[in-house]
Each structure stands twice: as C-alpha cells, then as structure tokens.
Design a protein around this motif. Structure first.
Motif, mmCIF file in Angstrom:
data_model
loop_
_atom_site.group_PDB
_atom_site.id
_atom_site.type_symbol
_atom_site.label_atom_id
_atom_site.label_comp_id
_atom_site.label_asym_id
_atom_site.label_seq_id
_atom_site.Cartn_x
_atom_site.Cartn_y
_atom_site.Cartn_z
ATOM 1 N N LEU A 1 19.153 -49.083 88.077
ATOM 2 C CA LEU A 1 20.075 -48.192 88.771
ATOM 3 C C LEU A 1 20.471 -48.781 90.126
ATOM 4 O O LEU A 1 21.635 -48.699 90.538
ATOM 5 N N TYR B 1 24.340 -49.629 91.167
ATOM 6 C CA TYR B 1 24.983 -49.058 92.350
ATOM 7 C C TYR B 1 25.429 -50.147 93.325
ATOM 8 O O TYR B 1 26.458 -50.007 93.995
ATOM 9 N N THR C 1 22.541 -43.337 96.297
ATOM 10 C CA THR C 1 21.206 -43.914 96.410
ATOM 11 C C THR C 1 21.077 -44.804 97.646
ATOM 12 O O THR C 1 20.037 -44.812 98.308
ATOM 13 N N SER D 1 19.878 -41.802 79.145
ATOM 14 C CA SER D 1 20.437 -41.229 80.377
ATOM 15 C C SER D 1 19.357 -40.671 81.277
ATOM 16 O O SER D 1 19.426 -40.788 82.506
ATOM 17 N N TRP E 1 19.153 -42.359 84.936
ATOM 18 C CA TRP E 1 19.551 -41.556 86.090
ATOM 19 C C TRP E 1 18.382 -40.784 86.685
ATOM 20 O O TRP E 1 18.466 -40.317 87.824
ATOM 21 N N LEU F 1 17.268 -40.949 93.786
ATOM 22 C CA LEU F 1 18.298 -39.923 93.676
ATOM 23 C C LEU F 1 17.654 -38.546 93.621
ATOM 24 O O LEU F 1 16.460 -38.410 93.333
ATOM 25 N N ASP G 1 18.173 -36.414 91.323
ATOM 26 C CA ASP G 1 17.865 -36.112 89.926
ATOM 27 C C ASP G 1 16.469 -36.586 89.535
ATOM 28 O O ASP G 1 15.807 -35.967 88.701
ATOM 29 N N THR G 2 16.017 -37.677 90.135
ATOM 30 C CA THR G 2 14.680 -38.186 89.849
ATOM 31 C C THR G 2 13.615 -37.196 90.310
ATOM 32 O O THR G 2 12.657 -36.893 89.582
ATOM 33 N N ARG H 1 24.999 -37.455 85.217
ATOM 34 C CA ARG H 1 23.867 -37.380 86.143
ATOM 35 C C ARG H 1 23.338 -35.976 86.269
ATOM 36 O O ARG H 1 22.138 -35.732 86.214
#
Length: 443
Positions: free
Chosen positions: A50, A54, A63, A174, A178, A183, A185-186, A410
């Motif tokens: 990731l 990016y 990020t 995904s 992601w 991020l 989301d992590t 995401r």
C-alpha cells in the motif's frame, strides 16, 4: 522511501516473526497454526504494498499525510523534548504553547478522527525512529491481531469450516490490502475484530476478566473516535446477537420459542436506541443531520475531491432527507456489496474489487435460488443474523454516502470479513444434511 525505512523495517519484521513464532503455540491449535504466520505475512506485505502504491501510483494521499505531514512533526517535537511531543499528542490544537512550529505543520490537527490516526502513528514512530514503512508494519500487526480474534470467535463455534473462515478473515484481497497500511481502515478493522471477540467472550460465553473488558472498551472508544458511523452500525447488530445467543442457551424449547420473537424485537429496539444515542454525540451523525451529512459527503466525493479519479457512480439523487436515503437504500446496498461490476472496471485495483464483488454475488444468488429454506432457517442463527445486520447496515451507510468506487473499495472493507463469514455459514448450512448446532431448537 528513506534510508531509515531500509534499515529499521527489515529489523522490525525479523523481530515480529520471532515473536510470532514464540507466541503461536499459545494462540493456535493443530488446525489454526497453519494460518497464523501466512496471515501475518500477508498483512505485512499489504502494508508495504500500500505504501508503494500511494507513493508511486497516487503520488501521495492520506497515508502519507498521516505520517509525513502528521506524526513525523509530532516525533520531531518529541526528539526536541519528549514533553513537547506528548503535549501535541494529548492537546492537539487546544494548547500550542511552545510547540506551534511543529503542530502548525500537521495537516489533520483539527480533524479529530484523522488526528487520532496521527496520534497512533506517533506512538509507532517512537519505536521506529519515524520510519513510515516500519510504522505501517505496526499498524498491520494491530489489524492482524483483531482479525485473528475475529477468526477464533467463529472457529471455536464452527471448527469444520476453518479453511473458509480463514479466507473470510485473512485472505480477501481488498481487506488485507486496504486494511493493513497506515490508514483509518486498518485500525477500525482491527478494532472490530477485537470488539467481536471480547463481546462474545464476555456476554455470550460469560468468560469475564479485566483484560477482555479493557479490550472491549478500548476498541469501542477507538471506533467512536475514528469513525463513529462504524460503531453506529455495529451496536444494533451486536445487541441482537448477544440477546438471541443468550436465549438459545436456554434448555427448554418452549421457552426459547416464546422468548425468541420478544427478544428479537426488544434487542433491535435497544440496539437502534444505542445507535441514536451514539450519533447524538456528534453533530454530523445525529438523527437530525445524518441524511444531510450523507448528501454532503457523497456529492463531495463524487463531484469535488474524487472527481478526477474517473470511478464515480450514481444511485440516484440525494436531497438531504431521510426519505431520499431510504428510497436509495437497495441501490446503495447493491453498490457496496456487488459493484463495481466487471464492465465498470477502469483500473487494476477496481478489477480486484469487481472480482470480489462478483464472487459475493454468485454466493448470494446460489443461496437465494437453490436453498431458500436454508436462507430462512439460517436467519435463526444469531451469528448469521448478527453479521447480516451489520453488513447490510454498513453497506447502506457507505453506499449512500460515497458515490465513488475508488473510495468505496476502501470504506467497505470493515464489512467484508463479516459478509464472508455469513456466506460461509449459510452455504455450509445449505449443503449439509444435518442442522448446524446453533440452529437445533429441539435440544
């Protein structure tokens, strides 16, 4: 990519795998041990990939803003004086005395949810000398821990489904891509896994101890601080899950038969009351403003911040009212779960998401058109109902407020493990000649 990344990150990864190898016998059995190290490695690989995407594909993004334009400045203040670093950590923009030169350069200083990620990245930076890649690896470890707890929660109930449960928890592309980097989301994915495990242990299995209570509280606080709408989607489903699971532990069939519909109605009511009360603490997500927030967010992503991404979509017109949101609910859920369609793909990352969505669609269609009896009877399983409620609620929330596939891919990852496990249980039930233990009301 900096020199410190090339030095610190390999050392950290070696340490992580040594610790994982030592810990593995205590958190696995003869079956689950085969998934432990591969799932961890995949998370770390996702975090590193990731970062490369990016940097070299998107040329920046959230990020890097969280780290290079965020926690790095807090770390620099810490290196100047530990007190300065923790002053920014605790007070943000409310007290800039002596730290303005550092704090003023933090992009997300006045965005509470994003600044929470900056804070967490700062804690990682202290250990990694502010190496982006190494701090991202620490984030991926947190996500892995949460997903391992999520996996164990359902493996303990359905051990014969270990392979499919592992795929749902660890190997959806995904989700591990992601949901592994630096991020929001992590962190939210890890928190969801921890919260589900702790809630199951405390409220369903009655295995209460201070560590599990602490894990539950901290995971819910982080969800509230980072993305409150995830918590709002989780609470109603979790309350229904807990109530119905407790009812099924009753030995007498007649009592369960009488209490089940009553508990279902009461728990749904209590769950949505909890959701409303949670949203009331945020002006954006209060019951009076949430429809307007969805409209503003969707149109901003579609026509402004995401207009150049080339992956916008529309499900209809939002006018800032609940009526328009409800009218678009089926299309919003469909967009989240089953789109982008294969013919809507415009780049390699979208192709990956489209293939996942297509497989989910095939699984749902198989259940609906070949095993309808399994569908209706399966909904009596509290685990299935819990994951279905969360998935549909969350799918509606992000589908109606995004209008851009690149962003949607995401935003929807928190529901992917839940929806994957739900499909796993339903498909297993539909193919089995005997009932699942959780569905046996005659015992």
């Amino acid at each position: 990519m900096e020199l410190r990344d090339l030095i610190v990150t390999p050392i950290l990864i070696i340490i992580v795998f040594v610790v994982a190898y030592v810990v593995r016998p205590y958190v696995t059995d003869g079956i689950t041990r085969r998934y432990f190290l591969p799932a961890l490695a995949l998370r770390i690989l996702g975090a590193l990939a990731l970062g490369f995407i990016y940097q070299y594909y998107y040329d920046g993004g959230d990020t890097y803003n969280y780290h290079t334009h965020g926690s790095r400045h807090m770390w620099e203040a810490f290196m100047d004086s530990p007190g300065k670093g923790f002053q920014i950590f605790w007070h943000g923009s409310s007290d800039l005395t002596g730290v303005y030169q550092y704090a003023s350069r933090i992009v997300f200083l006045d965005d509470p949810g994003s600044f929470m990620i900056v804070r967490l990245a700062f804690l990682g930076d202290i250990l990694t000398f502010s190496s982006y890649s190494a701090t991202a690896v620490l984030f991926s470890i947190f996500s892995f821990i949460g997903m391992w707890m999520f996996f164990l929660t359902f493996y303990n109930k359905y051990p014969h489904l270990h392979r499919r449960l592992a795929i749902a928890a660890f190997f959806i592309p995904s989700a591990f891509f992601w949901g592994s980097g630096l991020l929001k989301d992590t962190v939210t994915l890890g928190c969801l896994g921890i919260a589900v495990y702790a809630a199951d242990q405390i409220f369903i299995r009655s295995r209460v101890n201070p560590i599990k209570l602490t894990l539950l509280i901290l995971s819910l606080i982080l969800l509230y601080k980072i993305k409150v709408y995830i918590l709002m989607a989780l609470l109603p489903a979790a309350i229904v899950w807990i109530f119905l699971s407790r009812i099924q532990s009753i030995r007498y069939t007649v009592v369960k038969f009488v209490l089940f519909p009553v508990a279902l109605v009461l728990s749904i009511g209590l769950g949505f009351f909890a959701m409303i009360r949670t949203g009331a603490s945020s002006e954006k997500y209060s019951i009076d403003n949430i429809a307007r927030t969805a409209q503003i967010t969707a149109y901003d992503i579609r026509y402004y911040t995401g207009k150049d991404a080339g992956s916008g979509y529309s499900i209809g017109e939002l006018d800032g009212t609940w009526q328009s949101m409800v009218r678009l609910a089926p299309a919003a859920v469909n967009a989240t779960l089953f789109r982008p369609y294969l013919w809507e793909v415009k780049n390699p990352l979208m192709l990956l998401a489209a293939l996942e969505a297509f497989l989910f669609l095939i699984g749902v269609l198989y259940i609906v058109f070949t095993t309808r009896s399994a569908l209706f009877r399966g909904l009596r399983n509290p685990d299935v109902l819990f994951m279905l409620m969360f998935s549909l609620t969350f799918a509606f929330a992000v589908g109606v407020s995004t209008f851009n596939f690149g962003t949607l891919v995401r935003y929807k990852i928190p529901l992917l493990p839940f929806f994957g496990v739900m499909l796993t249980l339903m498909l297993d039930y539909s193919k089995s000649l005997r009932k699942l233990p959780a569905l046996d009301w005659t015992e």
